[in-house]
Design a protein around this motif. Structure first.
Motif, PDB file in Angstrom:
ATOM      1  N   ASP A   8    -116.911   4.200 -49.908  1.00 21.46           N
ATOM      2  CA  ASP A   8    -117.084   3.467 -49.242  1.00 21.46           C
ATOM      3  C   ASP A   8    -116.232   2.343 -48.429  1.00 21.46           C
ATOM      4  O   ASP A   8    -116.838   1.298 -48.466  1.00 21.46           O
ATOM      5  N   LEU A   9    -115.150   1.976 -49.110  1.00 19.18           N
ATOM      6  CA  LEU A   9    -113.938   1.573 -49.232  1.00 19.18           C
ATOM      7  C   LEU A   9    -113.488   0.984 -47.632  1.00 19.18           C
ATOM      8  O   LEU A   9    -112.783   2.608 -47.218  1.00 19.18           O
ATOM      9  N   ASN A  10    -113.647   1.024 -46.839  1.00 22.83           N
ATOM     10  CA  ASN A  10    -112.767   0.526 -45.493  1.00 22.83           C
ATOM     11  C   ASN A  10    -111.715  -0.125 -45.476  1.00 22.83           C
ATOM     12  O   ASN A  10    -112.072  -2.165 -46.074  1.00 22.83           O
ATOM     13  N   VAL A  11    -110.653  -0.171 -44.864  1.00 28.47           N
ATOM     14  CA  VAL A  11    -109.060  -0.830 -45.721  1.00 28.47           C
ATOM     15  C   VAL A  11    -108.498  -0.948 -44.146  1.00 28.47           C
ATOM     16  O   VAL A  11    -108.493  -0.375 -42.999  1.00 28.47           O
ATOM     17  N   HIS A  12    -108.075  -2.183 -44.327  1.00 21.38           N
ATOM     18  CA  HIS A  12    -105.866  -2.413 -42.669  1.00 21.38           C
ATOM     19  C   HIS A  12    -105.789  -0.974 -42.898  1.00 21.38           C
ATOM     20  O   HIS A  12    -105.425  -0.600 -44.602  1.00 21.38           O
ATOM     21  N   PRO A  13    -104.993  -0.757 -42.019  1.00 24.01           N
ATOM     22  CA  PRO A  13    -103.693   0.289 -42.421  1.00 24.01           C
ATOM     23  C   PRO A  13    -102.679   0.167 -42.442  1.00 24.01           C
ATOM     24  O   PRO A  13    -101.260   1.250 -43.084  1.00 24.01           O
ATOM     25  N   LEU A  14    -102.628  -1.183 -43.220  1.00 25.66           N
ATOM     26  CA  LEU A  14    -101.520  -1.702 -44.181  1.00 25.66           C
ATOM     27  C   LEU A  14    -102.140  -2.203 -45.426  1.00 25.66           C
ATOM     28  O   LEU A  14    -102.479  -3.676 -45.058  1.00 25.66           O
ATOM     29  N   ALA A  15    -101.797  -2.257 -46.277  1.00 28.57           N
ATOM     30  CA  ALA A  15    -102.174  -2.258 -47.923  1.00 28.57           C
ATOM     31  C   ALA A  15    -100.960  -3.001 -48.397  1.00 28.57           C
ATOM     32  O   ALA A  15     -99.370  -2.889 -47.987  1.00 28.57           O
ATOM     33  N   LEU A  16    -101.277  -5.070 -48.571  1.00 25.46           N
ATOM     34  CA  LEU A  16    -100.370  -5.625 -48.965  1.00 25.46           C
ATOM     35  C   LEU A  16    -100.188  -5.432 -50.422  1.00 25.46           C
ATOM     36  O   LEU A  16    -100.351  -5.449 -51.380  1.00 25.46           O
ATOM     37  N   GLY A  17     -98.535  -5.050 -50.570  1.00 24.57           N
ATOM     38  CA  GLY A  17     -98.322  -4.919 -51.710  1.00 24.57           C
ATOM     39  C   GLY A  17     -98.170  -6.254 -52.779  1.00 24.57           C
ATOM     40  O   GLY A  17     -97.409  -7.187 -52.149  1.00 24.57           O
ATOM     41  N   GLY A  18     -97.883  -6.028 -53.983  1.00 25.91           N
ATOM     42  CA  GLY A  18     -98.070  -7.117 -54.528  1.00 25.91           C
ATOM     43  C   GLY A  18     -97.115  -7.400 -56.324  1.00 25.91           C
ATOM     44  O   GLY A  18     -97.141  -8.678 -56.680  1.00 25.91           O
ATOM     45  N   ASN A  19     -96.402  -6.200 -55.366  1.00 27.19           N
ATOM     46  CA  ASN A  19     -95.118  -5.830 -56.539  1.00 27.19           C
ATOM     47  C   ASN A  19     -94.285  -7.465 -56.692  1.00 27.19           C
ATOM     48  O   ASN A  19     -93.573  -7.982 -57.450  1.00 27.19           O
ATOM     49  N   VAL A  20     -94.243  -8.429 -55.513  1.00 29.73           N
ATOM     50  CA  VAL A  20     -93.217  -9.618 -55.675  1.00 29.73           C
ATOM     51  C   VAL A  20     -94.054 -10.576 -55.794  1.00 29.73           C
ATOM     52  O   VAL A  20     -92.859 -11.844 -56.204  1.00 29.73           O
ATOM     53  N   PHE A  21     -95.158 -10.905 -56.130  1.00 25.55           N
ATOM     54  CA  PHE A  21     -95.924 -12.168 -56.707  1.00 25.55           C
ATOM     55  C   PHE A  21     -95.502 -12.246 -57.922  1.00 25.55           C
ATOM     56  O   PHE A  21     -95.551 -11.564 -58.916  1.00 25.55           O
TER      57      PHE A  21
END
Length: 312
Positions: A8-21
């Motif tokens: 049931d996970l509806n997501v934007h077609p671009l996931a934001l990567g948090g590796n730089v945070f």
């Protein structure tokens, strides 16, 4: 918005990567990037408990903590799909049942939330931990409401198949997503056995290194110097005929669509079977629009064929 697997996970077609945070983006810059992503319609944020333990002075968990403080400040947790990972935090290594339970509590605390929407096995723990032990630990977290769904990242096709079969046989939680290394200059890391398994089981792929550490943005060209912590890994692709051919093809397709190269590279991934949302990160809010634009660019059959040929 696309849906991950049969969840049931509806997501934007671009996931934001948090590796730089907490690495190349400090907290202020991270907040600005996250704000820009959400303002542009994004809702899918990817991190890991180990980000960014490799930075001198860091201990791991910095990215999760920044995201947690940002969500608390914005009051937007319920609008987001948060994915994180277990197995590589320096103090919480591996996929044993006890470690997964403890690491999940740590991640929940850092994120300031009561549930993780998508919890990945970051790296496999073969041969030390039987897949059944790992899956039972995840199943317990899901039944407790602390995790909604599970996925896996760096795992052999054989262990993935064993895991899926074990879940079906024992009635345990099952992986719904795979996070592979997959991009125009690294295709055999996903295409083939892994992609076939994912398709056969109705899973979804959420590729990492979607821009090959920035190489596929086009900013790495012969004779140029880029000030980036990832410059060495990205620039190496310039030394290969494939890397240069891919850039030339991206230039051509980007010109057709009046789009940035990063957008086209991500759109190629999104055009592939099983891919629901590639992951890409940004150090500044100015880099975010080109990533989000993947939702609006539809490559033609000819575009995909040209990029396929260049990257073969």
């Amino acid at each position: 918005m696309p849906r991950i697997g049969n969840s049931d996970l509806n997501v934007h077609p671009l996931a934001l990567g948090g590796n730089v945070f907490g690495w190349t983006a400090d907290e202020e810059a991270s907040f600005a990037v996250l704000d820009a992503y959400v303002a542009g319609g994004g809702n899918f944020i990817d991190t890991a408990d180990s980000y960014s333990a490799w930075v001198p002075g860091n201990s791991g968990g910095e990215s999760e903590s920044i995201i947690g403080r940002w969500m608390a400040a914005r009051g937007n947790r319920d609008d987001l799909v948060i994915a994180t990972k277990v197995a590589r935090h320096p103090q919480r290594p591996g996929l044993s049942a006890a470690n997964i339970a403890a690491a999940a509590e740590d991640s929940l605390r850092r994120l300031g939330t009561d549930r993780i929407d998508l919890y990945y096995s970051h790296f496999d723990d073969e041969p030390y931990v039987p897949v059944a032990d790992t899956l039972r630990a995840y199943d317990a977290l899901i039944k407790a409401g602390k995790v909604r769904h599970i996925g896996m990242s760096n795992m052999t096709p054989e262990r993935l198949t064993e895991s899926l079969d074990t879940s079906a046989r024992e009635g345990l939680a099952s992986y719904i997503a795979i996070q592979p290394n997959y991009n125009l200059v690294s295709r055999d890391t996903y295409e083939g056995a892994r992609a076939d398994i994912v398709a056969a089981h109705g899973m979804s792929a959420v590729p990492y290194y979607g821009l090959a550490s920035g190489f596929l943005t086009g900013k790495y060209r012969p004779g140029t110097t880029v000030d980036s912590a990832r410059a060495g890994g990205a620039a190496k692709h310039l030394e290969t005929p494939k890397g240069r051919a891919v850039l030339a093809a991206l230039d051509e397709v980007a010109a057709r669509h009046d789009a940035e190269l990063a957008t086209i590279a991500l759109a190629w991934l999104l055009a592939k079977p099983t891919v629901v949302a590639p992951i890409a990160s940004a150090r500044t809010p100015e880099q975010v629009p080109a990533l989000l634009a993947v939702a609006d660019v539809k490559l033609t059959t000819e575009d995909v064929a040209l990029l396929d040929e260049a990257s073969a």
